[in-house]
Structures are given as C-alpha cells and as structure tokens.
Motif scaffolding. Structure first.
Motif, PDB file in Angstrom:
ATOM      1  N   THR A 128       0.840  -1.204   0.000  1.00  0.00           N
ATOM      2  CA  THR A 128       0.000   0.000   0.000  1.00  0.00           C
ATOM      3  C   THR A 128       0.871   1.248   0.000  1.00  0.00           C
ATOM      4  O   THR A 128       0.574   2.236  -0.684  1.00  0.00           O
ATOM      5  CB  THR A 128      -0.918   0.011   1.238  1.00  0.00           C
ATOM      6  N   PHE A 129       1.955   1.204   0.785  1.00  0.00           N
ATOM      7  CA  PHE A 129       2.881   2.344   0.829  1.00  0.00           C
ATOM      8  C   PHE A 129       3.528   2.566  -0.542  1.00  0.00           C
ATOM      9  O   PHE A 129       3.659   3.705  -0.998  1.00  0.00           O
ATOM     10  CB  PHE A 129       3.940   2.112   1.910  1.00  0.00           C
ATOM     11  N   ARG A 130       3.908   1.478  -1.210  1.00  0.00           N
ATOM     12  CA  ARG A 130       4.507   1.623  -2.542  1.00  0.00           C
ATOM     13  C   ARG A 130       3.519   2.239  -3.527  1.00  0.00           C
ATOM     14  O   ARG A 130       3.891   3.010  -4.410  1.00  0.00           O
ATOM     15  CB  ARG A 130       4.988   0.260  -3.059  1.00  0.00           C
ATOM     16  N   THR A 131       2.262   1.912  -3.355  1.00  0.00           N
ATOM     17  CA  THR A 131       1.236   2.416  -4.272  1.00  0.00           C
ATOM     18  C   THR A 131       0.874   3.874  -3.988  1.00  0.00           C
ATOM     19  O   THR A 131       0.731   4.678  -4.912  1.00  0.00           O
ATOM     20  CB  THR A 131      -0.035   1.552  -4.163  1.00  0.00           C
ATOM     21  N   TYR A 132       0.728   4.219  -2.698  1.00  0.00           N
ATOM     22  CA  TYR A 132       0.175   5.536  -2.350  1.00  0.00           C
ATOM     23  C   TYR A 132       1.148   6.477  -1.641  1.00  0.00           C
ATOM     24  O   TYR A 132       0.822   7.643  -1.427  1.00  0.00           O
ATOM     25  CB  TYR A 132      -1.048   5.354  -1.450  1.00  0.00           C
ATOM     26  N   GLY A 133       2.309   5.975  -1.255  1.00  0.00           N
ATOM     27  CA  GLY A 133       3.172   6.783  -0.406  1.00  0.00           C
ATOM     28  C   GLY A 133       4.353   7.438  -1.086  1.00  0.00           C
ATOM     29  O   GLY A 133       5.307   7.842  -0.414  1.00  0.00           O
ATOM     30  N   GLN A 134       4.290   7.577  -2.421  1.00  0.00           N
ATOM     31  CA  GLN A 134       5.462   8.071  -3.142  1.00  0.00           C
ATOM     32  C   GLN A 134       5.837   9.507  -2.798  1.00  0.00           C
ATOM     33  O   GLN A 134       6.983   9.913  -2.923  1.00  0.00           O
ATOM     34  CB  GLN A 134       5.237   7.936  -4.648  1.00  0.00           C
ATOM     35  N   GLY A 135       4.881  10.299  -2.368  1.00  0.00           N
ATOM     36  CA  GLY A 135       5.173  11.706  -2.081  1.00  0.00           C
ATOM     37  C   GLY A 135       5.730  11.947  -0.692  1.00  0.00           C
ATOM     38  O   GLY A 135       5.924  13.105  -0.300  1.00  0.00           O
ATOM     39  N   PHE A 136       6.010  10.881   0.054  1.00  0.00           N
ATOM     40  CA  PHE A 136       6.429  11.031   1.450  1.00  0.00           C
ATOM     41  C   PHE A 136       7.855  10.549   1.650  1.00  0.00           C
ATOM     42  O   PHE A 136       8.310   9.613   0.995  1.00  0.00           O
ATOM     43  CB  PHE A 136       5.483  10.251   2.363  1.00  0.00           C
ATOM     44  N   ALA A 137       8.542  11.201   2.571  1.00  0.00           N
ATOM     45  CA  ALA A 137       9.949  10.883   2.807  1.00  0.00           C
ATOM     46  C   ALA A 137      10.125   9.523   3.472  1.00  0.00           C
ATOM     47  O   ALA A 137      11.167   8.895   3.329  1.00  0.00           O
ATOM     48  CB  ALA A 137      10.579  11.972   3.679  1.00  0.00           C
ATOM     49  N   SER A 138       9.099   9.075   4.192  1.00  0.00           N
ATOM     50  CA  SER A 138       9.211   7.807   4.912  1.00  0.00           C
ATOM     51  C   SER A 138       7.832   7.195   5.094  1.00  0.00           C
ATOM     52  O   SER A 138       6.803   7.880   4.969  1.00  0.00           O
ATOM     53  CB  SER A 138       9.844   8.029   6.291  1.00  0.00           C
ATOM     54  N   LYS A 139       7.817   5.905   5.390  1.00  0.00           N
ATOM     55  CA  LYS A 139       6.541   5.251   5.681  1.00  0.00           C
ATOM     56  C   LYS A 139       5.901   5.870   6.922  1.00  0.00           C
ATOM     57  O   LYS A 139       4.679   5.995   7.001  1.00  0.00           O
ATOM     58  CB  LYS A 139       6.722   3.745   5.869  1.00  0.00           C
ATOM     59  N   ALA A 140       6.719   6.273   7.882  1.00  0.00           N
ATOM     60  CA  ALA A 140       6.188   6.893   9.103  1.00  0.00           C
ATOM     61  C   ALA A 140       5.418   8.170   8.770  1.00  0.00           C
ATOM     62  O   ALA A 140       4.318   8.394   9.284  1.00  0.00           O
ATOM     63  CB  ALA A 140       7.320   7.193  10.081  1.00  0.00           C
TER      64      ALA A 140
END
Length: 212
Positions: free
Chosen positions: A25-37
């Motif tokens: 899910t992070f790979r799909t939606y989290g590209q704009g963030f510096a970290s998963k946290a």
C-alpha cells in the motif's frame, strides 16, 4: 441520536513480532512522502480531519474526542515533547495528537495518563501539566484518563497503586486535575473496575469526594 464519537488510541498498532503488512500500500500511495512513518501519520491526519468535518456538517452538536496514549513525543526526540521516556503516539501509533488539538479538530482530548507520580519514565504530573499547556491556547477541552484498573493491583514497577488501597495515589492525581485550570475533568478507566474487590477502598474514597 448519538451525543458523541470517541476514538481510542490504536491508530497504527504493531510490535516487532507483529508488524503491519502495508508495504505494498505504501509503494502504491506513499510516493510523495519521505518515509513510511510520515505517510502513516498523513493517513491518521486525514482520518481525523474527515471525521471531524463530517460530524460538524451532519450534526454540529455531537462531540468528537480522542483518547490517545498519554505521551505525544518524548523530549529526547522533540523539543516540544514531554520529559518522559514512554511509548509515544507520534512515533509508535503514527498519530500526531498534539497537532489535532492545535488545529481545532477535536472538541476534547482525553490522554491516557496511566502512571503514578513516582513512575520516572512517565510521571503523572509531568504529563498532565504538559497536556494542559498544549490545550491552553486552544478551544479543545482536556480530560485526563486515569488508570483505575491498576488500583489495588500489585505491581513491582508501580507499588503506589496498592498503598492504602491506592487511595493516596488517586487523591494526588485528582487533586492535581482540580488544581490546573486547563483540566476539565477526569475519566476513570474503566467502569467495570468500580465493582472489583481490590478497588473498594478507592470507590469509597470517590463516593466521599464526589458524592454517591
């Protein structure tokens, strides 16, 4: 016909032995963030903002509150944090609870300050006063969640809960709550413990203090 909506403190709950499976899910939606946290904190932020906004649109009189972990962040991680060494909502549940207060998203916040005055890693008075300062410039009311479930229970790390039935510790906590203008009240966790044999000295004390 509800009077309020309250969220408990489990936003992201995981341990070393039970991690959350959100890498895809992070790979799909989290590209704009510096970290998963950061991405996780964004998700909980969106949750609180959308619930708050929706409640006020549908029924403005309904109260919205959160009962988060007692520690937002520790001073060792953030100069704005509390002088504590406990599990922190920001870093472990990915919930920026202080920001929710500052943004006016909550009618009230009820941090779970479930430790006695003598617990150096997370002192009750240190945290109660820290939260009082957080709500001070805002319109968010502060209620303190007290660990009534610990009263009368033997504990190596927190023996205070068994001294004279836990009454002296409970009294200190309630006295502090009543002495700080920003603290609007106390919540005992949880109701069932009012009926347990180990809490009866404390229950009798509360009756004498608050009335039957």
């Amino acid at each position: 016909p509800v009077d309020g909506v309250q969220f408990d403190d489990y936003f992201y709950a995981e341990s070393a032995g039970s991690t959350l499976n959100d890498s895809q899910t992070f790979r799909t939606y989290g590209q704009g963030f510096a970290s998963k946290a950061d991405w996780r904190r964004h998700n909980t932020q969106q949750l609180i903002e959308q619930v708050s906004r929706t409640i006020k649109q549908l029924k403005p009189g309904v109260e919205f509150g959160v009962s988060p972990a007692g520690v937002w962040r520790n001073l060792s991680h953030d100069p704005a944090g509390s002088d504590t060494r406990g599990a922190a909502a920001y870093d472990e549940a990915y919930a920026d609870t202080r920001r929710w207060v500052q943004m006016g998203l909550l009618d009230y916040i009820a941090p779970q300050i479930y430790w006695p005055f003598s617990r150096q890693a997370a002192r009750y008075d240190v945290l109660a006063n820290w939260w009082a300062n957080v709500v001070k410039p805002t319109h968010t009311r502060l209620y303190i969640g007290v660990a009534f479930y610990k009263v009368g229970e033997p504990s190596k790390n927190e023996p205070d809960w068994t001294v004279n039935g836990g009454v002296p510790e409970l009294k200190k906590q309630l006295d502090l709550n009543e002495s700080v203008p920003q603290i609007s009240g106390t919540i005992l966790f949880r109701e069932n413990y009012l009926n347990q044999p180990q809490t009866q000295e404390a229950v009798n004390y509360l009756r004498s203090r608050w009335g039957s």
